[in-house]
Design a protein around this motif. Structure first.
Motif, PDB file in Angstrom:
ATOM      1  N   ASN A 161       0.833  -1.197   0.000  1.00 33.83           N
ATOM      2  CA  ASN A 161       0.000   0.000   0.000  1.00 33.83           C
ATOM      3  C   ASN A 161       0.875   1.257   0.000  1.00 33.83           C
ATOM      4  O   ASN A 161       2.087   1.180   0.145  1.00 33.83           O
ATOM      5  CB  ASN A 161      -0.923  -0.024   1.223  1.00 33.83           C
ATOM      6  CG  ASN A 161      -2.021   1.006   1.136  1.00 33.83           C
ATOM      7  OD1 ASN A 161      -2.520   1.319   0.063  1.00 33.83           O
ATOM      8  ND2 ASN A 161      -2.390   1.578   2.262  1.00 33.83           N
ATOM      9  N   GLN A 186      -0.615  -7.412  -4.484  1.00 36.66           N
ATOM     10  CA  GLN A 186      -1.392  -6.277  -4.978  1.00 36.66           C
ATOM     11  C   GLN A 186      -0.668  -4.981  -4.606  1.00 36.66           C
ATOM     12  O   GLN A 186      -0.165  -4.847  -3.486  1.00 36.66           O
ATOM     13  CB  GLN A 186      -2.797  -6.275  -4.361  1.00 36.66           C
ATOM     14  CG  GLN A 186      -3.612  -7.519  -4.662  1.00 36.66           C
ATOM     15  CD  GLN A 186      -4.058  -7.594  -6.105  1.00 36.66           C
ATOM     16  OE1 GLN A 186      -4.292  -6.568  -6.751  1.00 36.66           O
ATOM     17  NE2 GLN A 186      -4.185  -8.808  -6.626  1.00 36.66           N
ATOM     18  N   THR A 188      -1.246  -0.980  -4.170  1.00 38.24           N
ATOM     19  CA  THR A 188      -2.387  -0.072  -4.026  1.00 38.24           C
ATOM     20  C   THR A 188      -1.963   1.275  -3.436  1.00 38.24           C
ATOM     21  O   THR A 188      -0.882   1.418  -2.867  1.00 38.24           O
ATOM     22  CB  THR A 188      -3.454  -0.679  -3.094  1.00 38.24           C
ATOM     23  OG1 THR A 188      -2.904  -0.794  -1.764  1.00 38.24           O
ATOM     24  CG2 THR A 188      -3.906  -2.043  -3.567  1.00 38.24           C
ATOM     25  N   ALA A 190      -4.501   3.186  -1.194  1.00 40.91           N
ATOM     26  CA  ALA A 190      -5.874   3.211  -0.685  1.00 40.91           C
ATOM     27  C   ALA A 190      -6.386   4.630  -0.512  1.00 40.91           C
ATOM     28  O   ALA A 190      -7.562   4.914  -0.757  1.00 40.91           O
ATOM     29  CB  ALA A 190      -5.961   2.455   0.641  1.00 40.91           C
ATOM     30  N   GLY A 195      -5.589   1.155  -7.615  1.00 38.81           N
ATOM     31  CA  GLY A 195      -5.102  -0.217  -7.590  1.00 38.81           C
ATOM     32  C   GLY A 195      -5.925  -1.166  -6.745  1.00 38.81           C
ATOM     33  O   GLY A 195      -5.447  -2.248  -6.379  1.00 38.81           O
ATOM     34  N   LEU A 196      -7.173  -0.791  -6.446  1.00 41.91           N
ATOM     35  CA  LEU A 196      -7.998  -1.614  -5.563  1.00 41.91           C
ATOM     36  C   LEU A 196      -8.836  -2.651  -6.314  1.00 41.91           C
ATOM     37  O   LEU A 196      -9.499  -3.476  -5.677  1.00 41.91           O
ATOM     38  CB  LEU A 196      -8.925  -0.733  -4.723  1.00 41.91           C
ATOM     39  CG  LEU A 196      -8.235   0.258  -3.780  1.00 41.91           C
ATOM     40  CD1 LEU A 196      -9.266   1.037  -2.986  1.00 41.91           C
ATOM     41  CD2 LEU A 196      -7.290  -0.483  -2.831  1.00 41.91           C
TER      42      LEU A 196
END
Length: 333
Positions: A161, A186, A188, A190, A195-196
């Motif tokens: 993240n 992943q 991301t 947030a 990228g979610l």
């Protein structure tokens, strides 16, 4: 199968366990029971959700006096209707997965203590291990997270993240891949809702997802982004080390719009992996005092009492390996 319960993660295995729990009871006794899922844990009470929506419940005397049966977030329990508001929990159905940590493990070179299991969450399908490309990025710690999740029976997913902190995150992703090339990773941001898509795709009906990671990596922000509302408080980041304050202090299970469930956990700075077969090494440590060499590593040294016990079948090779790993971790501090 009730659609309300299915949305909460209910399946045929839980149905079978519930029916087995009710089987010895009279018709009147069975009529007073209903399955519920633990969606919130307080000091004295539990928030539960089932066919009749969300309500408050307390433990029955039997569960209250048996600590190993204490419900955890995500558990499916048996609720008995009563005169008191919300009723009482009289049983915990068998867990499909258990995410736990060891409490009382040796730390910072101190003498090993007896270890007990603390269940953090139950019946979790996926665990997002959240980190960030900053000074707190710790590959060894993340490896322990992965191991703990795999031991729980759940599937780990690594989330890098706060991708906006770096122009290029390729190096950080490659570091994560060294933990296991098959892990789902992943990337991301947030806070910017970037990228979610990959994370949202994991949340289908009945699937329970939990978030873990150090404080300040954006777990609460990620929770809010997935839920589409402010459900978890977020805090300021300290300028000195880019770490956040501990803003999530309780465990809560949320229904996610579009399907799935999400558990937000307090920031776990580190995890001592729970291993029921090797949790208490007191007997091995006592045995080690009989080794010929004081700093015996219990591998190839002559006169090793621990290796002799393994050869005699008194100690399993797996238990010895776990003991050696613990000694190695202590030696690095």
């Amino acid at each position: 199968m009730s659609s309300e319960l299915k949305t909460l993660g209910w399946d045929a295995d839980f149905q079978e366990a519930f029916e087995a729990f009710c089987a010895p009871l009279t018709d009147d006794g069975r009529a007073r029971l209903t399955p519920v899922r633990i969606v919130g844990v307080q000091r004295e009470t539990f928030q539960v959700r089932g066919l009749h929506g969300e309500q408050e419940a307390r433990l029955s005397g039997t569960l209250r006096h048996h600590g190993s049966l204490t419900p955890a977030i995500g558990d499916w329990c048996v609720l008995e209707a009563g005169s008191e508001e919300g009723g009482r929990l009289v049983g915990v159905l068998p867990r499909r997965t258990t995410f736990a940590r060891a409490v009382g493990a040796a730390d910072e070179g101190r003498r090993a203590q007896a270890v007990r299991q603390q269940v953090i969450a139950a019946n979790v399908d996926l665990v997002l291990i959240v980190t960030a490309p900053d000074a707190d990025f710790d590959l060894e710690r993340l490896g322990r997270y992965v191991e703990a999740v795999q031991q729980s029976g759940a599937q780990p997913v690594l989330v890098l993240n706060k991708a906006d902190l770096r122009v290029d995150t390729d190096w950080w992703v490659e570091q994560l891949r060294t933990l296991d090339p098959d892990l789902n990773i992943q990337v991301t941001c947030a806070q910017g809702d970037q990228g979610l898509e990959g994370v949202r795709a994991l949340l289908t009906e009945g699937v329970t997802l939990a978030l873990i990671g150090s404080s300040g990596v954006g777990k609460s922000t990620l929770t809010n982004a997935l839920l589409g509302r402010v459900a978890a408080p977020t805090g300021e980041i300290r300028a000195s080390d880019q770490q956040g304050r501990h803003t999530t202090t309780s465990r809560t299970l949320y229904l996610v719009p579009g399907g799935g469930l999400l558990i937000d956990n307090p920031g776990l700075r580190d995890i001592a992996v729970w291993d029921a077969d090797a949790a208490d090494f007191g007997a091995l440590e006592a045995l080690a005092t009989r080794c010929r060499f004081r700093k015996c590593t219990h591998t190839t040294e002559p006169g090793c009492a621990v290796q002799a016990a393994v050869r005699a079948g008194e100690v399993s090779p797996a238990r010895l390996l776990a003991f050696q790993k613990q000694l190695a971790r202590r030696g690095r501090h």
